[in-house]
Enzyme design. Sequence first.
Site, PDB file in Angstrom:
ATOM      1  N   SER A  74       0.816  -1.205   0.000  1.00 37.97           N
ATOM      2  CA  SER A  74       0.000   0.000   0.000  1.00 37.97           C
ATOM      3  C   SER A  74       0.857   1.266   0.000  1.00 37.97           C
ATOM      4  CB  SER A  74      -0.959  -0.063   1.186  1.00 37.97           C
ATOM      5  OG  SER A  74      -2.102   0.681   0.911  1.00 37.97           O
ATOM      6  N   HIS A  87      -7.591  -5.769  -0.468  1.00 38.40           N
ATOM      7  CA  HIS A  87      -6.379  -5.010  -0.147  1.00 38.40           C
ATOM      8  C   HIS A  87      -5.774  -5.576   1.145  1.00 38.40           C
ATOM      9  CE1 HIS A  87      -4.118  -1.228  -0.414  1.00 38.40           C
ATOM     10  NE2 HIS A  87      -4.209  -1.143   0.900  1.00 38.40           N
TER      11      HIS A  87
HETATM   12  C1  GTR Z   1      -5.365   4.603   1.611  1.00 44.31           C
HETATM   13  C2  GTR Z   1      -4.717   5.396   0.507  1.00 44.31           C
HETATM   14  C3  GTR Z   1      -3.981   4.459  -0.402  1.00 44.31           C
HETATM   15  C4  GTR Z   1      -3.095   3.499   0.350  1.00 44.31           C
HETATM   16  C5  GTR Z   1      -3.696   3.020   1.640  1.00 44.31           C
HETATM   17  C6  GTR Z   1      -2.721   2.395   2.642  1.00 44.31           C
HETATM   18  O1  GTR Z   1      -6.129   5.376   2.440  1.00 44.31           O
HETATM   19  O2  GTR Z   1      -5.735   6.091  -0.173  1.00 44.31           O
HETATM   20  O3  GTR Z   1      -3.249   5.197  -1.368  1.00 44.31           O
HETATM   21  O4  GTR Z   1      -1.867   4.084   0.542  1.00 44.31           O
HETATM   22  O5  GTR Z   1      -4.316   4.037   2.346  1.00 44.31           O
HETATM   23  O6  GTR Z   1      -1.551   2.706   2.660  1.00 44.31           O
HETATM   24  O7  GTR Z   1      -3.176   1.607   3.451  1.00 44.31           O
END
Ligand code: GTR
Length: 408
Positions: free
Chosen positions: A265, A390
Amino acid sequence: MRIVWYLLLLSLCPVGAGLSPAQDDPVNYDEAKVPTYDLPDPLVMEDGTRVETPDQWYKHRRPELVRLFEEHVYGRTPKQSLEIRAVVMNECTAFAGRALLREVDLIVPRKPDGPIRLLIYSPVGAQNPSPAFLALNFMGNHSIQPDTQIKLSTQWIRDRAGHGIEENRATEASRGKLSSRWPVEQILTRGYALVTAYYGDIDPDFDDGFANGVHPALGSASGADRKPNEWGSIGAWAWGLSRALDFLEGDALLDAGRVALLGHSRLGKTALWAGATDKRFALVISNNSGCGGAALSRRCFGETVARINHVFPHWFCERFRAYNGRESDLPVDQHQLIALIAPRPVLICSAEEDHWADPQGELLATRAAAPVFRFLEAAPPVHRLRAGKHDVTAEDWTAYMDFADREL
Ligand code: GTR
């Protein structure tokens, strides 16, 4: 009329002043609504000259691309070197004597909020220095395993329901809370060491005007004095990864020439930028890195440049905000970030249900980076798509290690 006002405002707004469309702008998840776009060619210089030889790539185009990413996306990392001291804080065995567990503090002069603490697991009884995975973690070293030998982080940590973080501080209840993402025993059994650090040790992940973390240690300006190309938090986290590698270069138990850099992420974005700027990383893996990571910005699918700048104003350089809603004016796109890692092996991992990170945009960026790898006679970057959301799973780790077995 609204549009006219908006255009008027835009024209009054100097580059980098950070005008963002409303945070509640609709998010596009429809392929049919992806705008048409042309990607900048990684093998053509800004003046139109085609790159004909590897030498031209390494001497001219590659440095030019690094500069463009510094000036327009991540900001410039200060070049000055600091006298960083490493102090071993803890050394013991783990997993019934099969692993050595060490914690090492990297003490950065003038950093106001404490050291960067490395947690290192290495296999006991290895014949040779071990190859290693290096990956930052989201919630403190103690969150990756329920082992009370690991020191509890005392840093600021983002509050997260049910994860034992109270008023931005870790409690005993947070031990091992993210262990599903860190199959340490499996990693060791396959002959790899694991090195991690809490990303907030390098720079706490909130917008404080760059007064905390490593920014003041390296003389960064804050507030109105900040230049449009000054580095943000992603740049700082990437800098921290390079400092971890500096330490590993002097560690006899690990093979610093075989360090696989991994990030999930926002830390996947960080791993790609660190891999692009520091050629010592032997292999790079990004997991679900999305916007500002492996996904093409020009597709505007899921998270966009405007959204990310609005919600996380401290991650990128100020100038990146000038591209809110104007992605096609960016002189670079993210396939060129992947290309900067060539000829080293790269694995880009996406998850089918992770629409916010645009799996298709990550696939297209991987493909668009491939010509540079081929040009350098290296294997093209690999894109891996798995089912699900995710996250980082044990199955992901199996794929990372299979890839590293093959490529390192
Ligand atoms: C979210 C963000 C993503 C990603 C994610 C993370 O809120 O929009 O770009 O980086 O966090 O890192 O868990």
